[in-house]
Write a protein that holds these residues in place. Structure first.
Motif, PDB file in Angstrom:
ATOM      1  N   ARG A 195     -40.079 -11.763 -79.205  1.00  0.00           N
ATOM      2  CA  ARG A 195     -40.723 -11.280 -77.981  1.00  0.00           C
ATOM      3  C   ARG A 195     -42.047 -12.001 -77.769  1.00  0.00           C
ATOM      4  O   ARG A 195     -42.805 -12.200 -78.722  1.00  0.00           O
ATOM      5  N   TYR A 203     -39.919  -1.261 -70.022  1.00  0.00           N
ATOM      6  CA  TYR A 203     -39.380  -1.799 -68.762  1.00  0.00           C
ATOM      7  C   TYR A 203     -38.766  -0.672 -67.915  1.00  0.00           C
ATOM      8  O   TYR A 203     -37.821  -0.045 -68.335  1.00  0.00           O
ATOM      9  N   TYR A 209     -44.137  -2.176 -74.788  1.00  0.00           N
ATOM     10  CA  TYR A 209     -43.798  -2.286 -73.356  1.00  0.00           C
ATOM     11  C   TYR A 209     -42.678  -1.309 -73.031  1.00  0.00           C
ATOM     12  O   TYR A 209     -41.896  -0.890 -73.905  1.00  0.00           O
ATOM     13  N   CYS A 267     -30.857 -11.211 -71.851  1.00  0.00           N
ATOM     14  CA  CYS A 267     -31.075  -9.755 -71.852  1.00  0.00           C
ATOM     15  C   CYS A 267     -32.237  -9.387 -70.929  1.00  0.00           C
ATOM     16  O   CYS A 267     -33.366  -9.857 -71.102  1.00  0.00           O
ATOM     17  N   PRO A 268     -31.973  -8.530 -69.934  1.00  0.00           N
ATOM     18  CA  PRO A 268     -33.019  -8.141 -68.981  1.00  0.00           C
ATOM     19  C   PRO A 268     -34.067  -7.193 -69.591  1.00  0.00           C
ATOM     20  O   PRO A 268     -35.056  -6.879 -68.950  1.00  0.00           O
ATOM     21  N   ASP A 269     -33.868  -6.759 -70.796  1.00  0.00           N
ATOM     22  CA  ASP A 269     -34.805  -5.780 -71.362  1.00  0.00           C
ATOM     23  C   ASP A 269     -35.424  -6.228 -72.677  1.00  0.00           C
ATOM     24  O   ASP A 269     -36.121  -5.433 -73.320  1.00  0.00           O
ATOM     25  N   ILE A 270     -35.227  -7.475 -73.068  1.00  0.00           N
ATOM     26  CA  ILE A 270     -35.655  -7.996 -74.382  1.00  0.00           C
ATOM     27  C   ILE A 270     -35.238  -7.017 -75.469  1.00  0.00           C
ATOM     28  O   ILE A 270     -35.985  -6.751 -76.421  1.00  0.00           O
ATOM     29  N   ALA A 271     -34.033  -6.425 -75.282  1.00  0.00           N
ATOM     30  CA  ALA A 271     -33.528  -5.486 -76.289  1.00  0.00           C
ATOM     31  C   ALA A 271     -33.070  -6.279 -77.512  1.00  0.00           C
ATOM     32  O   ALA A 271     -33.080  -5.787 -78.628  1.00  0.00           O
ATOM     33  N   LYS A 306     -34.211  -0.078 -76.446  1.00  0.00           N
ATOM     34  CA  LYS A 306     -34.510  -0.804 -75.207  1.00  0.00           C
ATOM     35  C   LYS A 306     -33.249  -1.099 -74.391  1.00  0.00           C
ATOM     36  O   LYS A 306     -33.319  -1.467 -73.230  1.00  0.00           O
ATOM     37  N   CYS A 327     -31.316  -5.803 -64.269  1.00  0.00           N
ATOM     38  CA  CYS A 327     -32.235  -6.310 -63.233  1.00  0.00           C
ATOM     39  C   CYS A 327     -32.832  -7.651 -63.644  1.00  0.00           C
ATOM     40  O   CYS A 327     -33.305  -7.810 -64.766  1.00  0.00           O
ATOM     41  N   VAL A 365     -35.885 -10.331 -66.925  1.00  0.00           N
ATOM     42  CA  VAL A 365     -35.766 -11.663 -67.544  1.00  0.00           C
ATOM     43  C   VAL A 365     -36.940 -12.540 -67.134  1.00  0.00           C
ATOM     44  O   VAL A 365     -37.625 -13.137 -67.972  1.00  0.00           O
TER      45      VAL A 365
END
Lengths: 381, 69, 258
Positions: free
Chosen positions: C15, C25, C23, B59-63, B10, C31, C35
């Motif tokens: 999560r 993204y 999912y 984290c913008p991607d929940i990585a 991710k 970006c 978030v």
């Protein structure tokens, strides 16, 4: 037998919608359909239902999308130049398969035009002012009683096919009053629990999420969706065509007309018959699906079709395509809010009668010829 | 010991987690994931992670899919 | 090799359920959308309203929301999400309805709808991501672009003589009596993220309590649109954007009405 009440067209349409079970109404004032919004503003709150006068017709039709997406009977009403504001949303409703009901009460155009009646939005309604290949189910009443029944049918068809559906009236129908028999709503709105977006639920009645969206970016999603919609439109064309024939079978001159013009044409047909000219009327009630096959059959053996419209000849193109050259087709059109009168139709019929059937009418007054049978009032050419 | 779990598939190597980790334990590695993007890796040698999860919430991607304290 | 010693440790972050397992993204690296969408999902989980929440997607990068939420979603045309949300909420008043929009959707093409929805006091929640440009279409200037901001349509920086002044959408919404709670937060450091989540939660609670229209504007990074690195973008928010689009609670009359 329900009694007859003297009622204005707009009010009858609004009452019919409420009888059908309308839960949400979103409107905006525009002549000649203001009475619909006013009626809703009184009646809907009394029934604990939703009435919103939106900030624009653009907003109103998008509120319609929201409410109808939850499987709720919802409606907006407007006229011509403001129905134009709704086209993007109607295309979106067709794409996301949302049963929005739109009442359009036509006024004269183009542009702001004026508030006199017209049929100038036939293309807008049936050919789609929105983008892409989609169809709106369009029903056109010619009397207020029929407007009540067709309002019921509009809701029914919208939900049966999960498609935007429009009742297309004109300023005359909306503004005039006539005795109306408000029959109770006798159709059953098809169930929407299989598709409506009302929350995925909890516990054991949790279900997979649903999306009512019109964006399809992935792979060939949009191709597949278009194919699915075209199949649906084919089914609607097959099953839902509605039309009326009046003295059409043995007619030499077949008039094609819809809405209030068809009423005027009907009395012209009777008058023509009294003058010994065999005229008839073919009246599409569903403007889409257009009764193409049925018109083609009706046109066989006719000397000519006389298409009468309060526009430049819009339905004319569908009629011409439908008859496919089986017989000639002539146009009598009025624009800019002018209305066609019975006398003008009779004149045109006579003109066509001599042009196509060589029967010259020597006298207008049938009584002078009553000693002869009506056909002998003519000179064979 | 507190630690974080990075889902390398991710990660888009945006570097925001690197900038917020109070202990400077995260860096962008040189290996790439299946989308061809380098991805964040965490230094667990000194067991210095305090499980504050600032990296995860940033984290913008929940990585960063899990954080243990 | 990371030793699996999860047993004694307490899981403090995972999560949210409202985001689907698989999912994907589509957002650019860094970006802010990624978030905020997680924060909304966390709030929905924590308030236990996933089953009765209906999300209204708008048009722009925000539209991707419909690809990974485990929620019923109704799409809308560009700028009209507040109307679709109004329709859904009026039809199903006991559902929780929110719109997820960008500055293009809510403050540019849809400003009229945003303002009137607020004036009507619709009991819905709007989350408006403001990254001061049209991201999806390649970084053009939007109504909220700040003066001097370089975009693909203001190459020499937004000039008020040519491109007018930035729209302050949150302040405008706050002027509407039907709006009960209006806050502008940002996503530029952990503290601002925590504040954003608190604002989102309050906005949803207002709806649950039937108080009226809540509007949370979130300043977000758009590295691709701004031609800055993700980390530099966060600084751009803090140092530049938030000078024009000021952070903080602009209106909150919810405690009075409680």
């Amino acid at each position: 037998m329900t009694s007859k009440i003297l009622m204005k067209g707009n009010k009858a349409i609004a009452q019919a919608a409420i009888n059908a079970g309308l839960e949400c109404y979103f409107g905006y004032p525009i002549t000649p359909q203001n009475e619909i919004g006013e009626f809703m503003s009184d009646e809907m709150p009394k029934l604990g239902r939703t009435y919103i006068s939106a900030e624009s017709e653009l907003a109103a039709v998008n509120m319609l999308i929201g409410a109808a997406s939850t499987g709720t009977l919802s409606m907006t009403s407007s006229s011509s130049c403001a129905i134009a504001l709704m086209q993007e949303a109607i295309s979106a409703m067709a794409t996301a398969e949302i049963p929005g009901v739109i009442i359009s009460v036509m006024r004269a155009g183009p542009g702001l035009g004026n508030i006199t009646p017209s049929q100038g939005d036939y293309f807008q309604a049936t050919k789609g002012g929105g983008n892409g290949d989609y169809r709106t189910i369009v029903l056109a009443p010619s009397t207020i009683n029929e407007a009540v029944e067709l309002t019921y049918k509009t809701f029914y068809l919208a939900f049966k096919y999960r498609n935007p559906a429009m009742l297309l009236a004109d300023g005359m129908l909306g503004q005039m009053m006539e005795p109306v028999e408000l029959k109770p709503f006798d159709l059953k709105i098809p169930d929407s629990s299989e598709w409506e977006a009302d929350g995925i639920g909890e516990g054991n009645n949790k279900r997979p999420f649903r999306k009512l969206v019109s964006l399809h970016m992935q792979g060939n999603d949009l191709i597949l969706l278009n194919e699915k919609l075209q199949r649906k439109y084919g089914t609607i064309q097959e099953n839902e065509v509605m039309y009326e024939k009046y003295m059409a079978d043995d007619a030499d001159i077949l008039i094609t007309a819809f809405g209030t013009v068809a009423r005027v044409a009907k009395s012209a047909v009777e008058k023509a018959r009294s003058l010994g000219i065999k005229a008839g009327l073919f009246r599409p009630i569903t403007l889409w699906p257009f009764p193409s096959e049925e018109l083609k059959d009706a046109a066989k053996g006719k000397k000519t079709i006389l298409n009468i419209e309060l526009n430049e000849g819009q339905m004319m193109l569908d009629a011409k395509a439908a008859i496919d050259g089986v017989c000639p087709i002539e146009l009598l059109s009025r624009l800019g809010g002018a209305i066609v009168k019975e006398g003008e139709i009779i004149e045109k019929i006579k003109e066509l009668s001599s042009k196509y059937t060589c029967l010259k009418v020597i006298s207008d007054n049938p009584s002078k010829n009553e000693s002869q049978d009506s056909s002998r009032g003519h000179i064979k050419c | 010991m507190p630690n974080i779990v990075i889902d390398k598939e991710k990660c888009k190597a945006c570097g925001i987690c690197v900038s917020v980790c109070p202990k400077k334990l995260i860096d962008i590695g040189n290996l790439t994931n299946s989308s061809g993007s380098r991805y964040a890796i965490v230094n667990t040698k000194e067991n210095a992670c305090i499980g504050c999860a600032l990296c995860a919430i940033s984290c913008p991607d929940i990585a960063i899919k899990e954080v243990y304290k | 090799m990371l030793k699996e010693i999860k047993k004694e440790n307490k899981l403090v972050f995972s999560r949210p359920k409202t985001i689907q397992e698989n999912y994907d993204y589509p957002f650019c690296a860094g970006c802010g959308h990624g978030v905020v969408l997680r924060l909304i999902a966390e709030v929905i989980d924590e308030l236990g309203i996933q089953g009765k929440t209906i999300a209204i997607a708008s048009v722009g990068c925000s539209i991707s929301m419909e690809k990974f939420y485990d929620l019923d979603i109704v799409g809308s045309s560009h700028g009209r999400a507040p109307c679709v949300a109004t329709g859904v909420k009026r039809a199903k008043p006991d559902r929780i309805v929110f719109t997820y929009q960008g500055d293009g959707d809510a403050a540019t093409i849809g400003m009229n709808e945003t303002i009137h929805t607020a004036c009507r006091g619709e009991n819905i929640t709007t989350i408006c991501i403001n990254n001061t440009n049209f991201g999806m279409t390649g970084g053009q200037a939007s109504a909220t672009s700040i003066l001097g901001q370089i975009t693909t349509t203001t190459k020499k920086g937004r000039d008020p003589k040519k491109n007018g002044y930035p729209v302050k959408i949150a302040e405008m919404v706050a002027l509407c009596d039907g709006a009960v709670y209006v806050e502008r937060t940002g996503i530029f450091n952990p503290q601002s993220i925590i504040k954003t989540k608190a604002a989102i939660k309050k906005a949803f609670l207002n709806q649950i309590n039937g108080l009226g229209f809540s509007f949370v504007e979130v300043l977000c990074a758009c590295p691709t649109g701004w031609k800055l690195s993700p980390v530099k973008s966060l600084e751009y928010i803090q140092n530049e954007i938030s000078k024009v689009h000021k952070l903080g609670i602009i209106k909150d009359i919810t405690n009075i009405t409680e």
